[in-house]
Design an enzyme around this catalytic site. Structure first.
Site, PDB file in Angstrom:
ATOM      1  N   TYR A  51       0.830  -1.205   0.000  1.00 54.88           N
ATOM      2  CA  TYR A  51       0.000   0.000   0.000  1.00 54.88           C
ATOM      3  C   TYR A  51       0.869   1.263   0.000  1.00 54.88           C
ATOM      4  O   TYR A  51       1.572   1.557   0.969  1.00 54.88           O
ATOM      5  CB  TYR A  51      -0.960   0.017   1.207  1.00 54.88           C
ATOM      6  CG  TYR A  51      -1.933  -1.156   1.236  1.00 54.88           C
ATOM      7  CD1 TYR A  51      -2.188  -1.901   0.092  1.00 54.88           C
ATOM      8  CD2 TYR A  51      -2.589  -1.508   2.399  1.00 54.88           C
ATOM      9  CE1 TYR A  51      -3.067  -2.969   0.115  1.00 54.88           C
ATOM     10  CE2 TYR A  51      -3.488  -2.577   2.436  1.00 54.88           C
ATOM     11  CZ  TYR A  51      -3.712  -3.308   1.281  1.00 54.88           C
ATOM     12  OH  TYR A  51      -4.579  -4.372   1.313  1.00 54.88           O
ATOM     13  N   LEU A 192     -17.357  -2.567   1.935  1.00 54.67           N
ATOM     14  CA  LEU A 192     -18.316  -1.559   1.455  1.00 54.67           C
ATOM     15  C   LEU A 192     -18.307  -1.514  -0.079  1.00 54.67           C
ATOM     16  O   LEU A 192     -18.801  -0.544  -0.670  1.00 54.67           O
ATOM     17  CB  LEU A 192     -17.953  -0.176   2.027  1.00 54.67           C
ATOM     18  CG  LEU A 192     -17.906  -0.109   3.553  1.00 54.67           C
ATOM     19  CD1 LEU A 192     -17.350   1.236   4.029  1.00 54.67           C
ATOM     20  CD2 LEU A 192     -19.302  -0.329   4.130  1.00 54.67           C
ATOM     21  N   ILE A 234     -13.077  -5.370   7.469  1.00 51.10           N
ATOM     22  CA  ILE A 234     -12.028  -4.344   7.656  1.00 51.10           C
ATOM     23  C   ILE A 234     -12.256  -3.156   6.714  1.00 51.10           C
ATOM     24  O   ILE A 234     -11.460  -2.886   5.822  1.00 51.10           O
ATOM     25  CB  ILE A 234     -10.613  -4.945   7.456  1.00 51.10           C
ATOM     26  CG1 ILE A 234     -10.521  -5.767   6.153  1.00 51.10           C
ATOM     27  CG2 ILE A 234     -10.206  -5.788   8.652  1.00 51.10           C
ATOM     28  CD1 ILE A 234      -9.072  -6.106   5.752  1.00 51.10           C
ATOM     29  N   ASN A 246     -19.121   3.458  11.094  1.00 48.99           N
ATOM     30  CA  ASN A 246     -18.841   2.023  10.939  1.00 48.99           C
ATOM     31  C   ASN A 246     -18.938   1.293  12.282  1.00 48.99           C
ATOM     32  O   ASN A 246     -19.491   0.195  12.367  1.00 48.99           O
ATOM     33  CB  ASN A 246     -17.462   1.816  10.295  1.00 48.99           C
ATOM     34  CG  ASN A 246     -17.428   2.342   8.865  1.00 48.99           C
ATOM     35  OD1 ASN A 246     -18.477   2.575   8.266  1.00 48.99           O
ATOM     36  ND2 ASN A 246     -16.247   2.541   8.321  1.00 48.99           N
TER      37      ASN A 246
END
Ligand code: NAP
Length: 278
Positions: A51, A192, A234, A246
């Site tokens: 990432y 999501l 997650i 959340n």
């Protein structure tokens, strides 16, 4: 809470960090969001050397600097770094960026050209050296998981992190029941559907159920997959408002009427599906 095969208790809602740390202008807000998540009990943080070429790990390192003992820290090794000669170095670099001595869980990010028995031996060496506490995999389908289980040391695998959200339910047919039989939680990534970007959150069925509960579609999307036993979701949130929303999703109880609407719009799989991967 849920439990890993080795008995470690974990919250069913954690925090993702893909694309976090990429832009210095949003770094403060992202750090505040992750810290707030920790306050709210979302203590599993998922990152990866991939990432932002380590930028996500660096930002996570800032957030957990004085809170290491509160966090269950997950990072991932790139498949090309998972060989005998490279995994230790990759792990050491992740630890350095994160500013910690040890990862709680280290995952193979996706299938590697290195043989799995060599990768397992590499993970076991990292455990022996104290650099990681346990290991798992990501983006592996049922056949690959069966093969791992049959290998020496393969039952040490603690999780498979896979794409799972209302619009992608293929794992419910085979991989999820397989994992549930072994009390191995699956870690649901992109829960999501990547938020606004995938269109999932604007779906009329989600809107209808969200309106019934006076909550957001993102919260219903999370609540719906968290009904499944053995799922750790997650979501990635880069604002305090999103992380608070959340966390509130944990309180939502979907009833039979809600589920009928959602199941009609997002039917569960009736045959085996190829594993969805981003
Ligand atoms: P995601 O969690 O499905 O969606 C993230 C998007 O949802 C962001 O745009 C975020 O916006 C938005 N969002 C978050 N909370 C929200 C809320 N309450 N209301 C409305 N929008 C909200 O996507 P993801 O980042 O792909 O997946 C989550 C994590 O899974 C990643 O960050 C990563 O750690 C992991 N992952 C792993 C793999 C793998 O190969 N193993 C692949 C993909 C992802 P803001 O950022 O503006 O808050």
């Amino acid at each position: 809470m849920t439990s890993l095969p080795d008995g470690t208790l974990l919250p069913v809602l954690g925090q993702g960090t893909w694309e976090i740390g990429d832009d210095p202008k949003t770094a403060d807000a992202e750090q505040a969001a992750l810290s707030r998540g920790l306050d709210l009990g979302l203590t599993l943080i998922d990152t990866a050397e991939l990432y932002g070429n380590g930028r996500s790990e660096r930002l996570v390192g800032e957030v957990i600097r004085d809170r290491r003992e509160e966090v269950f820290l997950v990072s991932k090794v790139r498949p090309e770094n998972a060989g005998e000669m490279s995994m230790m170095l990759a792990c050491e670099k992740s630890l350095e960026r994160l500013g910690v001595d040890r990862l709680d869980l280290y995952l193979l990010h996706w299938e590697s050209r290195f043989p799995m028995d060599e990768i397992i031996a590499g993970f076991e060496e990292l455990i022996d050296e104290g650099l990681i506490a346990r290991w798992g995999v990501s983006n592996l389908d049922l056949r690959a998981m069966d093969r791992i289980e049959a290998l020496d040391g393969g039952t040490g695998c603690q999780t498979d992190q896979v794409l799972y959200h209302l619009g992608s339910r293929g794992i419910e047919f085979d991989l999820l029941p397989w994992a549930q039989e072994r009390t191995m939680p699956l870690m649901a990534y992109s829960p999501l559907g990547r938020g606004g970007k995938g269109g999932l959150l604007e779906h009329p069925a989600l809107v209808a159920v969200a309106d019934r509960h006076d909550v957001s579609t993102a919260q219903i999307a999370l609540a719906s997959i968290l009904r499944q036993e053995g799922i750790i979701a997650i979501p990635k949130a880069s604002t305090v408002a999103h992380v608070e929303a959340n966390a509130e999703a944990l309180e939502i109880e979907l009833d039979a009427e809600d589920m009928a609407v959602l199941e009609h719009a997002f039917p569960p799989p009736t045959t085996a599906q190829p594993l969805d991967i981003i």
